[in-house]
Design a protein around this motif. Structure first.
Motif, PDB file in Angstrom:
ATOM      1  N   TRP A   8       0.840  -1.207   0.000  1.00 21.84           N
ATOM      2  CA  TRP A   8       0.000   0.000   0.000  1.00 21.84           C
ATOM      3  C   TRP A   8       0.865   1.243   0.000  1.00 21.84           C
ATOM      4  CZ3 TRP A   8      -0.552   4.086   3.517  1.00 21.84           C
ATOM      5  CH2 TRP A   8      -1.699   4.880   3.386  1.00 21.84           C
TER       6      TRP A   8
ATOM      7  N   GLN B 256      -1.205   1.342  -3.916  1.00 23.01           N
ATOM      8  CA  GLN B 256      -0.961   0.862  -5.266  1.00 23.01           C
ATOM      9  C   GLN B 256      -1.567   1.791  -6.321  1.00 23.01           C
ATOM     10  OE1 GLN B 256      -2.403  -3.167  -5.323  1.00 23.01           O
ATOM     11  NE2 GLN B 256      -0.949  -3.849  -3.761  1.00 23.01           N
ATOM     12  N   ARG B 257      -2.267   2.826  -5.862  1.00 19.05           N
ATOM     13  CA  ARG B 257      -2.862   3.825  -6.761  1.00 19.05           C
ATOM     14  C   ARG B 257      -3.230   5.036  -5.906  1.00 19.05           C
ATOM     15  NH1 ARG B 257      -6.659  -0.202  -6.146  1.00 19.05           N
ATOM     16  NH2 ARG B 257      -8.663   0.426  -5.252  1.00 19.05           N
ATOM     17  N   PRO B 258      -3.786   6.105  -6.479  1.00 18.73           N
ATOM     18  CA  PRO B 258      -4.129   7.287  -5.675  1.00 18.73           C
ATOM     19  C   PRO B 258      -5.060   6.960  -4.507  1.00 18.73           C
ATOM     20  CG  PRO B 258      -4.198   7.825  -7.998  1.00 18.73           C
ATOM     21  CD  PRO B 258      -3.994   6.332  -7.920  1.00 18.73           C
TER      22      PRO B 258
ATOM     23  N   GLN C 139       1.363  12.343   1.137  1.00 15.47           N
ATOM     24  CA  GLN C 139       1.769  12.137  -0.259  1.00 15.47           C
ATOM     25  C   GLN C 139       3.293  12.163  -0.394  1.00 15.47           C
ATOM     26  OE1 GLN C 139      -0.585  13.966  -3.362  1.00 15.47           O
ATOM     27  NE2 GLN C 139       1.242  14.657  -4.446  1.00 15.47           N
TER      28      GLN C 139
ATOM     29  N   ASN D 257       2.997   9.343  -4.257  1.00 22.13           N
ATOM     30  CA  ASN D 257       1.710   8.732  -4.607  1.00 22.13           C
ATOM     31  C   ASN D 257       0.582   9.714  -4.280  1.00 22.13           C
ATOM     32  OD1 ASN D 257       0.277   5.915  -5.174  1.00 22.13           O
ATOM     33  ND2 ASN D 257      -0.866   6.935  -3.558  1.00 22.13           N
TER      34      ASN D 257
ATOM     35  N   HIS E   8      -7.738   2.415  -0.179  1.00 30.93           N
ATOM     36  CA  HIS E   8      -7.525   3.554  -1.074  1.00 30.93           C
ATOM     37  C   HIS E   8      -8.647   4.593  -0.995  1.00 30.93           C
ATOM     38  CE1 HIS E   8      -4.714   0.572  -2.692  1.00 30.93           C
ATOM     39  NE2 HIS E   8      -4.008   1.620  -3.050  1.00 30.93           N
TER      40      HIS E   8
END
Length: 325
Positions: free
Chosen positions: A27, A29-31, A56, A62, A89
């Protein structure tokens, strides 16, 4: 032969949990989206955004995005996150209202703070400041209580609205002190503060960013704070519990929760990374500007806080007859 067949199976069984933990530890893996269930510009938004910015950076760039989704005292955004994927997420910026008070104010609420969320990280605590207009003949919390007892139902105090933290805090204070005050709800702190500074209100128990500028300008007088011990973010003010009302404590708190069902190993990973940001000097300094103190805790400690606060406000809301707008 039996041994040769069993060993690979045993290895696979042992490897499966390790692989799952490795995937969770990857973790993010995306916004990441942090849903703030209130409009931009309020206290929740002002605390969430600097955390998102620093998180961030800590995550190597990320993206961490703030999504303001207001409505019904925070219940709209909270409901949306409760139904979000359980992958870490999408998180909810929760606070004392969203996660402890709202269930008792909104009968139609469709989420349960304990059943539907997995606590991830407590971010900050925010003591409220008991302040009065100089025209009120009191200069200490003890004098305020004595004056209110001598004038039951004659002191008007303001809040940001029915069920707002400033309303809940003063209602709890009045209940503990055994005094009768008159609540004047407003639609936000801005209009409330305007009337307070003008003397049309005599008191408020609000967050430091709301009342302390007026205190510093001599337009208001601060009598104490709602925390159990002095706050580094509001130096010079004693807790009202030390000066006038032993045992009284009620602080606003803010934290991040995920949809229930988010793997516990993933929650622990998120908690560790968030706590490192929360405890850092940059975040500590930023929180102080809003009258808040960092409050990095374990998910288990945050879970206990939510449960205990829910029970506390169930009793208070019923006893004080507090209704939502």
């Amino acid at each position: 032969m039996l041994r040769r067949h069993l060993v690979p199976g045993a290895i696979a069984a042992l490897a499966a949990p390790s692989l799952l933990r490795a995937q969770e530890a990857a973790w993010p893996q995306r916004p990441i989206t942090i849903v703030v269930p209130f409009p931009p510009g309020g206290s929740n938004d002002l605390l969430a955004r600097p955390l998102a910015q620093r998180l961030q950076v800590a995550l190597g760039g990320n993206p961490v995005v703030i999504e303001n989704r207001g409505g019904a005292g925070g219940t709209v955004g909270a409901t949306a996150v409760a139904r979000a994927p359980k992958d870490g997420h999408t998180l909810l910026w929760g606070h004392i209202g969203t996660l402890a008070v709202n269930p008792w104010l909104y009968p139609q609420i469709t989420y349960d703070p304990i059943r539907d969320f997995a606590p991830v990280a407590l971010v900050a605590t925010l003591p409220s400041v008991l302040a009065v207009h100089p025209s009120l003949p009191v200069r200490t919390a003890a004098e305020f209580i004595a004056h209110a007892r001598d004038n039951p139902g004659r002191i008007e105090y303001g809040s940001a609205g029915n069920g707002a933290a400033s309303h809940i805090t003063m209602a709890a204070f009045a209940d503990a002190a055994g005094i009768e005050l008159v609540h004047i709800p407003y639609r936000g702190n801005g209009p409330m503060l305007a009337d307070f500074l003008a003397g049309r209100l005599k008191a408020s128990f609000a967050g430091a960013p709301v009342v302390m500028p007026g205190v510093r300008d001599g337009q208001l007088i601060a009598l104490g704070i709602s925390a159990a011990s002095p706050s580094a973010s509001i130096p010079g003010l004693l807790p009202v519990s030390q000066e006038a009302l032993p045992g009284f404590e009620l602080v606003q708190w803010h934290g991040l929760v995920a949809p229930v069902g988010t793997p516990s190993a993933l929650v622990e990973v998120m908690n560790a990374k968030l706590n490192a940001v929360i405890s850092g000097p940059e975040m500590r300094e930023r929180l102080a500007t809003e009258g808040a103190d960092p409050a990095a805790r374990s998910p288990q400690a945050f879970s206990h806080l939510i449960a205990s606060e829910m029970e506390r406000f169930r009793v208070l809301v019923a006893r004080a007859g507090i209704k939502a707008d």
